[in-house]
Design an enzyme around this catalytic site. Structure first.
Site, mmCIF file in Angstrom:
data_model
loop_
_atom_site.group_PDB
_atom_site.id
_atom_site.type_symbol
_atom_site.label_atom_id
_atom_site.label_comp_id
_atom_site.label_asym_id
_atom_site.label_seq_id
_atom_site.Cartn_x
_atom_site.Cartn_y
_atom_site.Cartn_z
ATOM 1 N N SER A 12 85.008 57.508 67.110
ATOM 2 C CA SER A 12 84.343 57.068 68.224
ATOM 3 C C SER A 12 82.838 57.384 68.455
ATOM 4 C CB SER A 12 85.142 59.041 68.556
ATOM 5 O OG SER A 12 84.586 60.195 67.521
ATOM 6 N N LYS A 44 80.043 64.752 66.847
ATOM 7 C CA LYS A 44 80.440 64.231 68.083
ATOM 8 C C LYS A 44 78.866 63.833 68.169
ATOM 9 C CE LYS A 44 84.408 63.702 69.263
ATOM 10 N NZ LYS A 44 84.872 62.364 69.611
#
Length: 278
Positions: free
Chosen positions: A42, A119
């Protein structure tokens, strides 16, 4: 008798040494740095599957999320940070706390599952965040983008989980070239980083997210292959992340392996050792 006493004493000393070592390691992990292994794609190309890093836990101060977790499924051990420090939860405050900066790569606890995620911090409290035609908008202004070529990787099973990458030029056969569009995104404050694009999908156009006070908005750099704050928690996404759920900042990749195990030395990526995370 003397021999038995010596053996007993040696065993006690060995046990004490192990206990002390575990206590020191626990304190070190709680207060300073936490190891983190990248399990998914990701955050490509900033972070690759198999990157190993230490999370700086001093960067934002300490909360219940700073307590270490210990998960050893093979031994039936699953001790969560909340099991140890859950009494500190729900005040959304931190000891010696400092505010994260937009663009930081952050490890945080998922607000529902409690699992660690990594993230990029995109939205600060009070920000208006939106995706429009694949372009990030912050406070009603599109961020700057410039083309930066093509990101290429081999279409093959990656990491211990054996997951396959998504490709903009798919379908791709085993061993083929998996391609993604690469762009350089500049956030307010002139923080630059690479993002990847696979194609048009629903997450490229969203409504406006207004980040509540005390919360943050996170996105993956591999924009079309990331479960993040764009998806609400009710459908498996991350949603807004409270301040107290931040674990720390990722600053540098220490080691990286492209194989199924870090012991497969022929799969190591020497060019990523001690690589700064931007």
């Amino acid at each position: 008798m003397a021999s038995s006493a010596k053996k007993g004493s040696a065993l006690v000393e060995t046990i004490k040494t192990i206990v002390y070592a575990l206590l020191i390691a626990g304190v070190f992990r709680t207060l300073f740095f936490q190891p983190f292994w990248i399990p998914s794609g990701s955050m490509k190309e900033t972070l690759l599957i198999g990157d190993f890093l230490f999370v700086n836990k001093m960067a934002y101060g300490y909360s219940y999320a700073s307590c270490p977790s210990l998960m050893l499924p093979s031994l039936g051990i699953d001790i969560d940070a909340e099991d140890v420090c859950g009494f500190l939860k729900n005040d959304n405050k931190r000891l010696f706390g400092s505010e994260p900066e937009r663009g930081d790569v952050v490890v945080f606890r998922h607000p529902v599952t409690g699992r660690d995620f990594i993230k990029r911090l995109i939205g600060l409290p009070g920000d208006r965040i939106r995706m429009k035609d694949g372009v990030l908008q912050i406070n009603d202004q599109p961020v700057q983008l410039r083309e930066a070529g093509i990101f290429e990787e081999t279409y093959e099973a990656q990491g211990p989980q054996g997951s396959y990458p998504r490709c903009a030029n798919g379908p791709v056969g085993e061993g083929g070239a998996c391609l993604k569009e690469r762009m350089i995104e500049t956030l307010p404050g002139d923080t630059e980083h690479a993002i990847l694009n696979i194609g048009n999908q629903s997450s490229d156009n969203t409504g406006v997210y207004v980040v509540p006070e005390g919360y943050y908005f996170f996105m993956g750099d591999n924009r079309d292959n990331s479960s993040d704050s764009r998806l609400p928690q009710s459908v498996g996404g991350v949603g807004f992340v409270p301040y107290e759920n931040l674990v720390g900042r990722a600053d540098r990749v220490m080691f990286s392996s492209a194989g199924r195990s870090m012991l497969f030395f022929w799969t190591w990526r020497p060019d990523r050792f001690f690589k700064r995370i931007e």
